[in-house]
Design a protein around this motif. Structure first.
Motif, short mmCIF file in Angstrom:
data_model
loop_
_atom_site.label_atom_id
_atom_site.label_comp_id
_atom_site.label_asym_id
_atom_site.label_seq_id
_atom_site.Cartn_x
_atom_site.Cartn_y
_atom_site.Cartn_z
N ASP A 72 11.94 14.97 5.50
CA ASP A 72 13.33 14.95 5.01
C ASP A 72 14.05 16.26 5.34
N ALA A 73 13.29 17.35 5.38
CA ALA A 73 13.89 18.66 5.66
C ALA A 73 13.90 18.97 7.15
N ILE A 74 12.81 18.62 7.85
CA ILE A 74 12.68 18.92 9.28
C ILE A 74 12.21 17.67 10.01
N SER A 75 13.01 17.22 10.96
CA SER A 75 12.61 16.08 11.77
C SER A 75 12.01 16.57 13.08
N CYS A 76 11.18 15.73 13.69
CA CYS A 76 10.57 16.08 14.97
C CYS A 76 10.79 14.90 15.91
N THR A 77 11.56 15.12 16.97
CA THR A 77 11.89 14.06 17.91
C THR A 77 11.22 14.32 19.25
#
Length: 238
Positions: A72-77
């Motif tokens: 929710d705080a840090i996404s990884c794409t």
């Protein structure tokens, strides 16, 4: 006494939690990848390729971040193969600004493997080249892999940072370290080289390294509009 502890606990900024979790997830993934960097199969049946090392690191990080409820705080794409060719980034971390969920800052990661074996290069040539990959290569033939990620981050803005992530170094073949900045495009504009030699030299000459968590703190704590950040060196393995 218990009441005071609870009050102190509640005073800790929310930012502290996800920075700490981010740090733990990356260190965990780095240690996992480190186990395979110098892997030698006695029977010679299993060879750990460059792409496999990247997958091990990234999948370990993603699984760990889900367990830590960090997404929710840090996404990884993860980038598609075409995006990797065009943009030079293997994946992008985005820190979201609550509650809008808009990216507050982004870190585009390019993985670099110091030790390359002939059989690994042969395996890469066996990868099926799709029509879209051919088009992506034609569109970006005039730029190096390093220039692509610097230009990509520059096109987004000062709140997008390039992180060159090294699996191994001349000093320590099993170390995982990185060089981060949002100012590599200025380096290129001044006709200075941006390649493995420059980046590795930056790592080799570094007197201090920061942790992944400290790296995130440094770019989160900047007051006002994001400013140029000269290259900082990050140590991922302990």
């Amino acid at each position: 006494m218990t009441t005071n502890i609870i009050k102190d606990f509640l005073k800790i900024p929310e930012k502290f939690y996800f920075v700490q979790q981010f740090n733990q997830c990356i260190i965990f993934a780095s240690q996992r990848a480190k186990e395979y960097i110098d892997f030698q199969d006695p029977e010679g049946k299993l060879k750990i390729s460059n792409s496999m090392l990247t997958d091990i690191f990234l999948m370990t990080y993603i699984n760990r971040s889900i367990q830590c409820k960090l997404t929710d705080a840090i996404s990884c794409t993860r980038m598609t193969e075409e995006q990797v060719i065009l943009l030079g980034a293997d994946w992008v971390w985005a820190v979201h600004d609550s509650p809008s969920k808009n990216p507050k800052l982004q870190i585009a990661v390019q993985v670099i493997h110091v030790e390359r074996k002939e059989e690994e290069e042969v395996e890469e040539k066996k990868v099926k080249i799709t029509e879209s990959m051919k088009i992506a290569r034609e569109e970006s033939t005039n730029k190096t892999h390093w220039e692509k990620i610097a230009d990509f981050c520059s096109s987004i803005g000062r709140d997008c940072y390039s992180l060159f992530l090294f699996f191994g170094s001349h000093r320590d073949p099993k170390a995982i370290c990185g060089v981060l900045s949002n100012d590599f495009h200025t380096h290129l504009a001044n006709d200075q080289e941006l390649d493995n030699h420059f980046l590795l030299e930056t790592v080799e000459k570094a007197k201090t390294f920061v942790t992944p968590g400290r790296m995130l703190e440094l770019i989160l704590q900047k007051d006002g509009p994001p400013k140029d950040l000269k290259p900082i060196c990050v140590k991922f393995t302990q």
